[in-house]
Design a protein around this motif. Sequence first.
Motif, PDB file in Angstrom:
ATOM      1  N   ASN A  42       0.854  -1.265   0.085  1.00 42.38           N
ATOM      2  CA  ASN A  42      -0.100  -0.065  -0.076  1.00 42.38           C
ATOM      3  C   ASN A  42       0.706   1.372  -0.188  1.00 42.38           C
ATOM      4  OD1 ASN A  42      -2.224  -1.576  -0.092  1.00 42.38           O
ATOM      5  ND2 ASN A  42      -2.763  -1.708   2.260  1.00 42.38           N
ATOM      6  N   GLU A  43       1.955   1.200   0.888  1.00 38.74           N
ATOM      7  CA  GLU A  43       2.728   2.637   0.837  1.00 38.74           C
ATOM      8  C   GLU A  43       3.521   2.675  -0.460  1.00 38.74           C
ATOM      9  OE1 GLU A  43       4.945   5.506   2.602  1.00 38.74           O
ATOM     10  OE2 GLU A  43       3.048   4.953   2.851  1.00 38.74           O
ATOM     11  N   LEU A  44       3.932   1.482  -1.012  1.00 38.15           N
ATOM     12  CA  LEU A  44       4.594   1.619  -2.429  1.00 38.15           C
ATOM     13  C   LEU A  44       3.740   2.120  -3.454  1.00 38.15           C
ATOM     14  CD1 LEU A  44       7.319   0.965  -4.303  1.00 38.15           C
ATOM     15  CD2 LEU A  44       6.078  -1.282  -4.620  1.00 38.15           C
ATOM     16  N   GLU A  45       2.467   1.732  -3.634  1.00 39.90           N
ATOM     17  CA  GLU A  45       1.557   2.138  -4.396  1.00 39.90           C
ATOM     18  C   GLU A  45       1.235   3.793  -4.112  1.00 39.90           C
ATOM     19  OE1 GLU A  45      -1.143  -1.596  -5.903  1.00 39.90           O
ATOM     20  OE2 GLU A  45      -1.853  -0.542  -3.845  1.00 39.90           O
ATOM     21  N   ARG A  46       1.039   4.125  -2.691  1.00 39.36           N
ATOM     22  CA  ARG A  46       0.827   5.597  -2.576  1.00 39.36           C
ATOM     23  C   ARG A  46       2.041   6.439  -2.852  1.00 39.36           C
ATOM     24  NH1 ARG A  46       2.080   9.288   0.766  1.00 39.36           N
ATOM     25  NH2 ARG A  46       4.058   7.848   1.831  1.00 39.36           N
ATOM     26  N   LEU A  47       3.358   6.007  -2.842  1.00 36.97           N
ATOM     27  CA  LEU A  47       4.469   6.803  -3.252  1.00 36.97           C
ATOM     28  C   LEU A  47       4.651   6.869  -4.534  1.00 36.97           C
ATOM     29  CD1 LEU A  47       7.147   5.042  -0.684  1.00 36.97           C
ATOM     30  CD2 LEU A  47       6.518   7.464  -0.508  1.00 36.97           C
ATOM     31  N   LEU A  48       4.221   5.940  -5.182  1.00 39.33           N
ATOM     32  CA  LEU A  48       4.261   6.016  -6.922  1.00 39.33           C
ATOM     33  C   LEU A  48       2.886   6.708  -7.471  1.00 39.33           C
ATOM     34  CD1 LEU A  48       5.641   2.316  -7.667  1.00 39.33           C
ATOM     35  CD2 LEU A  48       6.912   4.651  -7.588  1.00 39.33           C
ATOM     36  N   SER A  49       1.920   6.857  -6.569  1.00 44.48           N
ATOM     37  CA  SER A  49       0.633   7.265  -7.088  1.00 44.48           C
ATOM     38  C   SER A  49       0.087   6.334  -8.113  1.00 44.48           C
ATOM     39  CB  SER A  49       0.921   8.602  -7.468  1.00 44.48           C
ATOM     40  OG  SER A  49       1.172   9.617  -6.522  1.00 44.48           O
ATOM     41  N   LEU A  50       0.293   5.093  -7.890  1.00 44.89           N
ATOM     42  CA  LEU A  50      -0.010   4.201  -8.859  1.00 44.89           C
ATOM     43  C   LEU A  50      -0.397   2.828  -8.504  1.00 44.89           C
ATOM     44  CD1 LEU A  50       3.236   4.204 -11.393  1.00 44.89           C
ATOM     45  CD2 LEU A  50       0.863   5.069 -12.004  1.00 44.89           C
ATOM     46  N   ARG A  51      -1.550   2.194  -8.976  1.00 48.29           N
ATOM     47  CA  ARG A  51      -2.149   0.824  -8.608  1.00 48.29           C
ATOM     48  C   ARG A  51      -1.095  -0.124  -9.542  1.00 48.29           C
ATOM     49  NH1 ARG A  51      -5.699  -0.623  -4.560  1.00 48.29           N
ATOM     50  NH2 ARG A  51      -7.132   0.874  -3.984  1.00 48.29           N
ATOM     51  N   LEU A  52      -0.617  -1.136  -8.561  1.00 49.10           N
ATOM     52  CA  LEU A  52       0.233  -2.068  -9.298  1.00 49.10           C
ATOM     53  C   LEU A  52      -0.441  -3.508  -9.427  1.00 49.10           C
ATOM     54  CD1 LEU A  52       3.518  -1.321  -7.105  1.00 49.10           C
ATOM     55  CD2 LEU A  52       3.041  -0.407  -9.348  1.00 49.10           C
ATOM     56  N   PHE A  53      -1.355  -3.682  -8.851  1.00 46.29           N
ATOM     57  CA  PHE A  53      -2.196  -5.073  -8.757  1.00 46.29           C
ATOM     58  C   PHE A  53      -3.625  -4.827  -9.233  1.00 46.29           C
ATOM     59  CE2 PHE A  53       1.647  -5.794  -6.006  1.00 46.29           C
ATOM     60  CZ  PHE A  53       2.231  -6.772  -6.594  1.00 46.29           C
ATOM     61  N   ASP A  54      -4.339  -5.730  -9.537  1.00 45.01           N
ATOM     62  CA  ASP A  54      -5.652  -5.793  -9.589  1.00 45.01           C
ATOM     63  C   ASP A  54      -5.987  -6.724  -8.500  1.00 45.01           C
ATOM     64  OD1 ASP A  54      -6.089  -4.107 -11.841  1.00 45.01           O
ATOM     65  OD2 ASP A  54      -5.879  -5.809 -13.267  1.00 45.01           O
ATOM     66  N   ARG A  55      -6.965  -6.491  -7.723  1.00 45.89           N
ATOM     67  CA  ARG A  55      -7.544  -7.264  -6.683  1.00 45.89           C
ATOM     68  C   ARG A  55      -8.683  -8.037  -7.006  1.00 45.89           C
ATOM     69  NH1 ARG A  55      -3.657  -2.938  -5.477  1.00 45.89           N
ATOM     70  NH2 ARG A  55      -3.184  -3.164  -3.105  1.00 45.89           N
ATOM     71  N   THR A  56      -8.586  -9.533  -7.092  1.00 47.35           N
ATOM     72  CA  THR A  56      -9.477 -10.522  -7.266  1.00 47.35           C
ATOM     73  C   THR A  56      -9.731 -11.278  -6.212  1.00 47.35           C
ATOM     74  OG1 THR A  56      -7.987 -11.717  -8.664  1.00 47.35           O
ATOM     75  CG2 THR A  56      -9.229 -10.203  -9.712  1.00 47.35           C
ATOM     76  N   GLY A  57     -10.698 -10.988  -5.082  1.00 47.01           N
ATOM     77  CA  GLY A  57     -10.642 -11.771  -3.940  1.00 47.01           C
ATOM     78  C   GLY A  57      -9.508 -11.670  -3.116  1.00 47.01           C
ATOM     79  N   ARG A  58      -8.834 -12.822  -2.935  1.00 48.79           N
ATOM     80  CA  ARG A  58      -7.504 -12.566  -1.991  1.00 48.79           C
ATOM     81  C   ARG A  58      -6.322 -12.765  -2.926  1.00 48.79           C
ATOM     82  NH1 ARG A  58      -8.433 -17.121   2.824  1.00 48.79           N
ATOM     83  NH2 ARG A  58     -10.067 -15.988   3.788  1.00 48.79           N
ATOM     84  N   ARG A  59      -6.486 -12.777  -4.342  1.00 49.32           N
ATOM     85  CA  ARG A  59      -5.358 -12.807  -5.390  1.00 49.32           C
ATOM     86  C   ARG A  59      -5.175 -11.466  -5.452  1.00 49.32           C
ATOM     87  NH1 ARG A  59      -2.406 -16.880  -5.740  1.00 49.32           N
ATOM     88  NH2 ARG A  59      -2.077 -16.374  -8.087  1.00 49.32           N
ATOM     89  N   LEU A  60      -3.659 -11.040  -5.862  1.00 46.84           N
ATOM     90  CA  LEU A  60      -3.169  -9.799  -6.369  1.00 46.84           C
ATOM     91  C   LEU A  60      -2.581 -10.176  -7.880  1.00 46.84           C
ATOM     92  CD1 LEU A  60      -3.394  -9.473  -3.283  1.00 46.84           C
ATOM     93  CD2 LEU A  60      -1.907  -7.415  -3.697  1.00 46.84           C
ATOM     94  N   LEU A  61      -3.174  -9.688  -8.527  1.00 45.21           N
ATOM     95  CA  LEU A  61      -2.422  -9.819 -10.355  1.00 45.21           C
ATOM     96  C   LEU A  61      -1.965  -8.575 -10.693  1.00 45.21           C
ATOM     97  CD1 LEU A  61      -5.433 -11.866 -11.571  1.00 45.21           C
ATOM     98  CD2 LEU A  61      -3.462 -12.649 -10.321  1.00 45.21           C
ATOM     99  N   LEU A  62      -0.619  -8.709 -11.176  1.00 43.70           N
ATOM    100  CA  LEU A  62      -0.044  -7.356 -11.813  1.00 43.70           C
ATOM    101  C   LEU A  62      -0.798  -6.764 -12.784  1.00 43.70           C
ATOM    102  CD1 LEU A  62       3.699  -8.716 -12.159  1.00 43.70           C
ATOM    103  CD2 LEU A  62       2.731  -6.843 -10.441  1.00 43.70           C
ATOM    104  N   ASN A  63      -0.974  -5.440 -12.939  1.00 46.04           N
ATOM    105  CA  ASN A  63      -1.746  -4.927 -13.951  1.00 46.04           C
ATOM    106  C   ASN A  63      -0.666  -4.265 -14.710  1.00 46.04           C
ATOM    107  OD1 ASN A  63      -0.697  -2.716 -12.389  1.00 46.04           O
ATOM    108  ND2 ASN A  63      -2.802  -2.057 -11.715  1.00 46.04           N
ATOM    109  N   ASP A  64      -1.026  -3.603 -15.571  1.00 46.92           N
ATOM    110  CA  ASP A  64      -0.023  -2.874 -16.594  1.00 46.92           C
ATOM    111  C   ASP A  64       1.049  -2.115 -15.898  1.00 46.92           C
ATOM    112  OD1 ASP A  64      -1.482  -3.732 -18.615  1.00 46.92           O
ATOM    113  OD2 ASP A  64      -2.411  -1.960 -19.187  1.00 46.92           O
ATOM    114  N   ASN A  65       0.885  -1.113 -14.936  1.00 46.18           N
ATOM    115  CA  ASN A  65       1.617  -0.688 -14.015  1.00 46.18           C
ATOM    116  C   ASN A  65       2.791  -1.444 -13.499  1.00 46.18           C
ATOM    117  OD1 ASN A  65       0.532   2.004 -14.661  1.00 46.18           O
ATOM    118  ND2 ASN A  65      -0.771   1.675 -13.035  1.00 46.18           N
ATOM    119  N   GLY A  66       2.098  -2.597 -12.806  1.00 47.57           N
ATOM    120  CA  GLY A  66       3.225  -3.466 -11.956  1.00 47.57           C
ATOM    121  C   GLY A  66       3.928  -4.211 -12.969  1.00 47.57           C
ATOM    122  N   ARG A  67       3.524  -4.771 -14.356  1.00 46.22           N
ATOM    123  CA  ARG A  67       4.254  -5.352 -15.227  1.00 46.22           C
ATOM    124  C   ARG A  67       5.424  -4.334 -15.609  1.00 46.22           C
ATOM    125  NH1 ARG A  67      -0.722  -7.578 -16.579  1.00 46.22           N
ATOM    126  NH2 ARG A  67      -1.159  -6.168 -18.194  1.00 46.22           N
TER     127      ARG A  67
END
Length: 308
Positions: A42-67
């Motif tokens: 959460n802190e990393l995403e806040r510092l970057l002002s970017l969402r890095l993962f798509d949340r699907t239930g308990r799974r975190l999948l890399l989105n375009d930013n994360g990749r």
Amino acid sequence: MDVLRLTLRQLQIFMAVARTGSTASAAEAIALSQSATSSAINELERLLSLRLFDRTGRRLLLNDNGRALLPRAQALLEGAVDVERMGLAPEEQLQMLRIGASTTLGNHVLPRLLAEYLGDRHAKAASWHARLAINNSAEICARVAAFELDIGLIEGPSHEPALEVNPWLRDELVLVSSPTHALVQSTRTSGKPPTIDELRKAVWLVREQGSGTREASDAAVLPHLGGYQRSIELGSSEAIRSAAALGLGIASLSRFVIDDYVRDGRLIVLDSEMPHTDRQCYWVVHRDKHFTPALKAFVSLLERSAKG
């Protein structure tokens, strides 16, 4: 000078979550609590002002930013590891190299390369824990692309856009069968090589999809046969070689694999109406890979072996 807000620990946690797909699994892998792992993401995403993962239930999948962040994070972490390794002995640096090879190269070429690369260093070291991976070409490429391997040796072209692909050895593919196979007996009687129609009706021994040998043999054989009417799929070239020697069918295999069986008479190379086929082998690395001294030394050996 800009003040750095990101930490290597945050990037390490990001890599662990990207690899495992959940904060719980990542926390276990890096000896951290799940809450601390979630807070770091959460802190990393806040510092970057970017969402890095798509949340699907308990799974975190890399989105375009994360990749997009993934190779940059890996390069930074590898650079940090190299800094920590600067004081290590050369022998310890060599054993940290992670090499992958497709099955034919891994079973028949890589051992010779390793003998030359390592010399007697591993015998003299107090401890030695080298990591080698042998799998089909597609899996090796996927692992190099994911930075799980430093370098891969493959038997066909790579389909991973993240990889730098370098031509290496050339290999010949030949048709082989048992000396007692019906096609061999027919050839001896007629004095002529098997026809395309005879080959089409034969049982073919083939590798699994994703194998470099399967891709190369399909490209050589299928334009003439139109398809396999009867086939047996096996998971390694060595299994195919043994099956062919027992008369179960014919196969298109690498010279690396069959030469000793041909020499001792367990297999015979079939002449046919199909043209001679060879293939290019390659070594692959990630485009963003940092070349350590150990990796540079191994690549130099590959280049020398190609010239020899």
